[in-house]
Motif scaffolding. Structure first.
Motif, PDB file in Angstrom:
ATOM      1  N   THR A   1       0.827  -1.207   0.000  1.00  0.00           N
ATOM      2  CA  THR A   1       0.000   0.000   0.000  1.00  0.00           C
ATOM      3  C   THR A   1       0.861   1.256   0.000  1.00  0.00           C
ATOM      4  O   THR A   1       0.626   2.189  -0.774  1.00  0.00           O
ATOM      5  N   PHE A   2       1.863   1.289   0.865  1.00  0.00           N
ATOM      6  CA  PHE A   2       2.718   2.477   0.927  1.00  0.00           C
ATOM      7  C   PHE A   2       3.537   2.649  -0.358  1.00  0.00           C
ATOM      8  O   PHE A   2       3.780   3.781  -0.796  1.00  0.00           O
ATOM      9  N   ALA A   3       3.947   1.522  -0.949  1.00  0.00           N
ATOM     10  CA  ALA A   3       4.678   1.619  -2.217  1.00  0.00           C
ATOM     11  C   ALA A   3       3.783   2.184  -3.317  1.00  0.00           C
ATOM     12  O   ALA A   3       4.194   3.054  -4.093  1.00  0.00           O
ATOM     13  N   ALA A   4       2.544   1.679  -3.383  1.00  0.00           N
ATOM     14  CA  ALA A   4       1.622   2.176  -4.404  1.00  0.00           C
ATOM     15  C   ALA A   4       1.252   3.630  -4.180  1.00  0.00           C
ATOM     16  O   ALA A   4       0.998   4.379  -5.130  1.00  0.00           O
ATOM     17  N   LEU A   5       1.248   4.067  -2.923  1.00  0.00           N
ATOM     18  CA  LEU A   5       0.853   5.445  -2.608  1.00  0.00           C
ATOM     19  C   LEU A   5       1.971   6.454  -2.802  1.00  0.00           C
ATOM     20  O   LEU A   5       1.759   7.543  -3.368  1.00  0.00           O
ATOM     21  N   TYR A   6       3.167   6.105  -2.364  1.00  0.00           N
ATOM     22  CA  TYR A   6       4.181   7.147  -2.171  1.00  0.00           C
ATOM     23  C   TYR A   6       5.422   7.043  -3.045  1.00  0.00           C
ATOM     24  O   TYR A   6       6.252   7.947  -3.021  1.00  0.00           O
ATOM     25  N   ILE A   7       5.601   5.971  -3.818  1.00  0.00           N
ATOM     26  CA  ILE A   7       6.739   5.944  -4.738  1.00  0.00           C
ATOM     27  C   ILE A   7       6.429   6.871  -5.903  1.00  0.00           C
ATOM     28  O   ILE A   7       5.384   6.753  -6.546  1.00  0.00           O
ATOM     29  N   THR A   8       7.321   7.810  -6.170  1.00  0.00           N
ATOM     30  CA  THR A   8       7.117   8.779  -7.247  1.00  0.00           C
ATOM     31  C   THR A   8       8.298   8.753  -8.201  1.00  0.00           C
ATOM     32  O   THR A   8       9.410   8.373  -7.822  1.00  0.00           O
ATOM     33  N   PRO A   9       8.091   9.160  -9.442  1.00  0.00           N
ATOM     34  CA  PRO A   9       9.211   9.227 -10.392  1.00  0.00           C
ATOM     35  C   PRO A   9      10.218  10.288  -9.981  1.00  0.00           C
ATOM     36  O   PRO A   9       9.896  11.213  -9.225  1.00  0.00           O
ATOM     37  N   ARG A  10      11.416  10.161 -10.472  1.00  0.00           N
ATOM     38  CA  ARG A  10      12.441  11.160 -10.177  1.00  0.00           C
ATOM     39  C   ARG A  10      12.100  12.507 -10.787  1.00  0.00           C
ATOM     40  O   ARG A  10      12.389  13.548 -10.225  1.00  0.00           O
ATOM     41  N   ALA A  11      11.526  12.485 -11.984  1.00  0.00           N
ATOM     42  CA  ALA A  11      11.115  13.734 -12.651  1.00  0.00           C
ATOM     43  C   ALA A  11       9.704  13.531 -13.156  1.00  0.00           C
ATOM     44  O   ALA A  11       9.468  12.785 -14.093  1.00  0.00           O
ATOM     45  N   ASP A  12       8.748  14.194 -12.513  1.00  0.00           N
ATOM     46  CA  ASP A  12       7.332  14.034 -12.872  1.00  0.00           C
ATOM     47  C   ASP A  12       6.713  15.400 -13.105  1.00  0.00           C
ATOM     48  O   ASP A  12       5.715  15.740 -12.508  1.00  0.00           O
ATOM     49  N   ALA A  13       7.347  16.205 -13.977  1.00  0.00           N
ATOM     50  CA  ALA A  13       6.865  17.573 -14.182  1.00  0.00           C
ATOM     51  C   ALA A  13       5.523  17.595 -14.872  1.00  0.00           C
ATOM     52  O   ALA A  13       4.725  18.499 -14.670  1.00  0.00           O
ATOM     53  N   GLY A  14       5.227  16.615 -15.732  1.00  0.00           N
ATOM     54  CA  GLY A  14       3.991  16.661 -16.484  1.00  0.00           C
ATOM     55  C   GLY A  14       2.761  16.451 -15.650  1.00  0.00           C
ATOM     56  O   GLY A  14       1.703  16.972 -15.964  1.00  0.00           O
ATOM     57  N   ARG A  15       2.907  15.657 -14.524  1.00  0.00           N
ATOM     58  CA  ARG A  15       1.722  15.350 -13.739  1.00  0.00           C
ATOM     59  C   ARG A  15       1.860  15.771 -12.294  1.00  0.00           C
ATOM     60  O   ARG A  15       1.072  15.370 -11.438  1.00  0.00           O
ATOM     61  N   ALA A  16       2.869  16.562 -11.993  1.00  0.00           N
ATOM     62  CA  ALA A  16       3.117  16.937 -10.604  1.00  0.00           C
ATOM     63  C   ALA A  16       1.972  17.735 -10.028  1.00  0.00           C
ATOM     64  O   ALA A  16       1.748  17.719  -8.823  1.00  0.00           O
ATOM     65  N   ALA A  17       1.242  18.452 -10.884  1.00  0.00           N
ATOM     66  CA  ALA A  17       0.171  19.301 -10.383  1.00  0.00           C
ATOM     67  C   ALA A  17      -1.089  18.512 -10.064  1.00  0.00           C
ATOM     68  O   ALA A  17      -2.005  19.022  -9.439  1.00  0.00           O
TER      69      ALA A  17
END
Length: 341
Positions: A45-61
């Motif tokens: 659950t925590f992996a699915a929730l909180y792992i983020t890409p190193r550069a996610d400018a397109g969807r960061a908002a």
């Protein structure tokens, strides 16, 4: 409260609920495997929730930015192992009990998070694996009744919400871009109107006294006043049609050409609008120098739409108005656009 925070609270509440279901067992908690299964579920659950890409400018908002592909398939592997682990430590006669089928809702919750974070393909693969494993363990119909159907519905709803949210995000971005372009256009128009008013005021300040003299004398002017009136008329035309071509140096050079009897026509058709102020000064300086060097009787100055040429200067002798044989070309000068080799 932000959408992402609400999303996290709901996900963590479901995690706590399914974790309690996995730990509360009629035979007690003497075994280590139930703890391992619940720990695996919490980690997924925590992996699915909180792992983020190193550069996610397109969807960061957006709430729930995209889950990395490697993380999605790692979570999918854990979701495939969890039912096997629960079935291993559950006695056969208790396989359909509530404390033994908690993994159906738990895995469904993890896959729902995965789908909401823009990984629908691994999520539906996980639903297929969950359906296969639960059917082999307790049968398809009991699995559907115990939570498999609900898990599939959650993933479907998450995918619909993802599609609608992405569409709303794209529409909002497009609207914001249109509003920004409209504001820029309105600002440019306001600047142009202000520039035209300033030039008209300048032209009237130059031509006003001469015009007043013409009216007062009812057209009976001396030769010197006629020359001044002709120069004032030319200046007025230049200010109205010359736009960005003119500065004090260019005005002086045009005035000198007219004093020696030349006819000077200035046309600015917008070819200089995208040139910076510093580069525009260089173009004007070259224009003024060219006007001082020529003795042509008819001079035409025009901004060029050519991407390589800023201003075209044509000078002709005192021939007819058309391009006849006696209307000889004396000057042809193209001032290049700054930065063009």
């Amino acid at each position: 409260m932000k959408v992402r925070r609400v999303f996290d609270i709901i996900a963590l509440a479901l995690t706590a609920y399914f974790a309690v279901r996995g730990l509360v067992r009629p035979e007690g908690n003497g075994q280590i495997l139930p703890y391992a299964a619940v720990a695996l579920y919490i980690a997924l659950t925590f992996a699915a929730l909180y792992i983020t890409p190193r550069a996610d400018a397109g969807r960061a908002a957006r709430a729930g930015s995209g889950l990395p592909r490697w993380a999605a398939y790692l979570v999918l592997l854990g979701c495939a192992l969890l039912p096997l682990l629960v079935s291993r430590y559950t006695p056969p006669e208790q396989q359909t009990a509530s404390h033994a089928t908690w993994y159906l809702g738990a895995v469904g919750a993890v896959l729902t998070i995965m789908c909401a974070r823009h990984r629908p393909v691994p999520a539906w693969i996980g639903i297929g694996i969950l359906a296969l494993e639960s059917s082999l363990a307790i049968g398809l119909v009991p699995a559907l009744a115990s939570g498999l159907m609900g898990s599939a519905v959650w993933v479907a709803v998450a995918q619909l919400l993802m599609v609608f949210t992405d569409r709303a995000y794209r529409d909002t971005s497009r609207l914001a871009a249109l509003q920004q372009a409209t504001s820029a256009w309105q600002a440019s128009q306001a600047v142009r109107r202000q520039e035209r008013r300033r030039r008209i005021q300048y032209a009237l300040a130059v031509a006003g006294p001469v015009l007043s003299r013409v009216i007062a004398a009812e057209g009976a002017l001396t030769d010197e006043e006629r020359v001044q009136a002709r120069l004032a008329e030319g200046r007025l035309r230049d200010e109205l049609r010359g736009a960005r071509l003119l500065d004090d140096d260019v005005r002086e050079a045009i005035n000198a050409a007219r004093l020696r009897g030349a006819t000077v026509t200035v046309f600015d058709e917008g070819g200089l609008d995208d040139i910076e102020a510093g580069d525009l000064d260089a173009v004007r300086h070259e224009l003024a120098e060219t006007l001082r060097e020529t003795d042509a009787a008819r001079i035409i100055i025009r901004t060029a739409p050519d991407p390589r040429v800023a201003v075209t200067i044509v000078g002709r002798s005192a021939g007819g108005e058309g391009l006849t044989e006696e209307d000889d070309l004396q000057l042809w000068r193209e001032v290049p656009r700054p930065g063009v080799e």
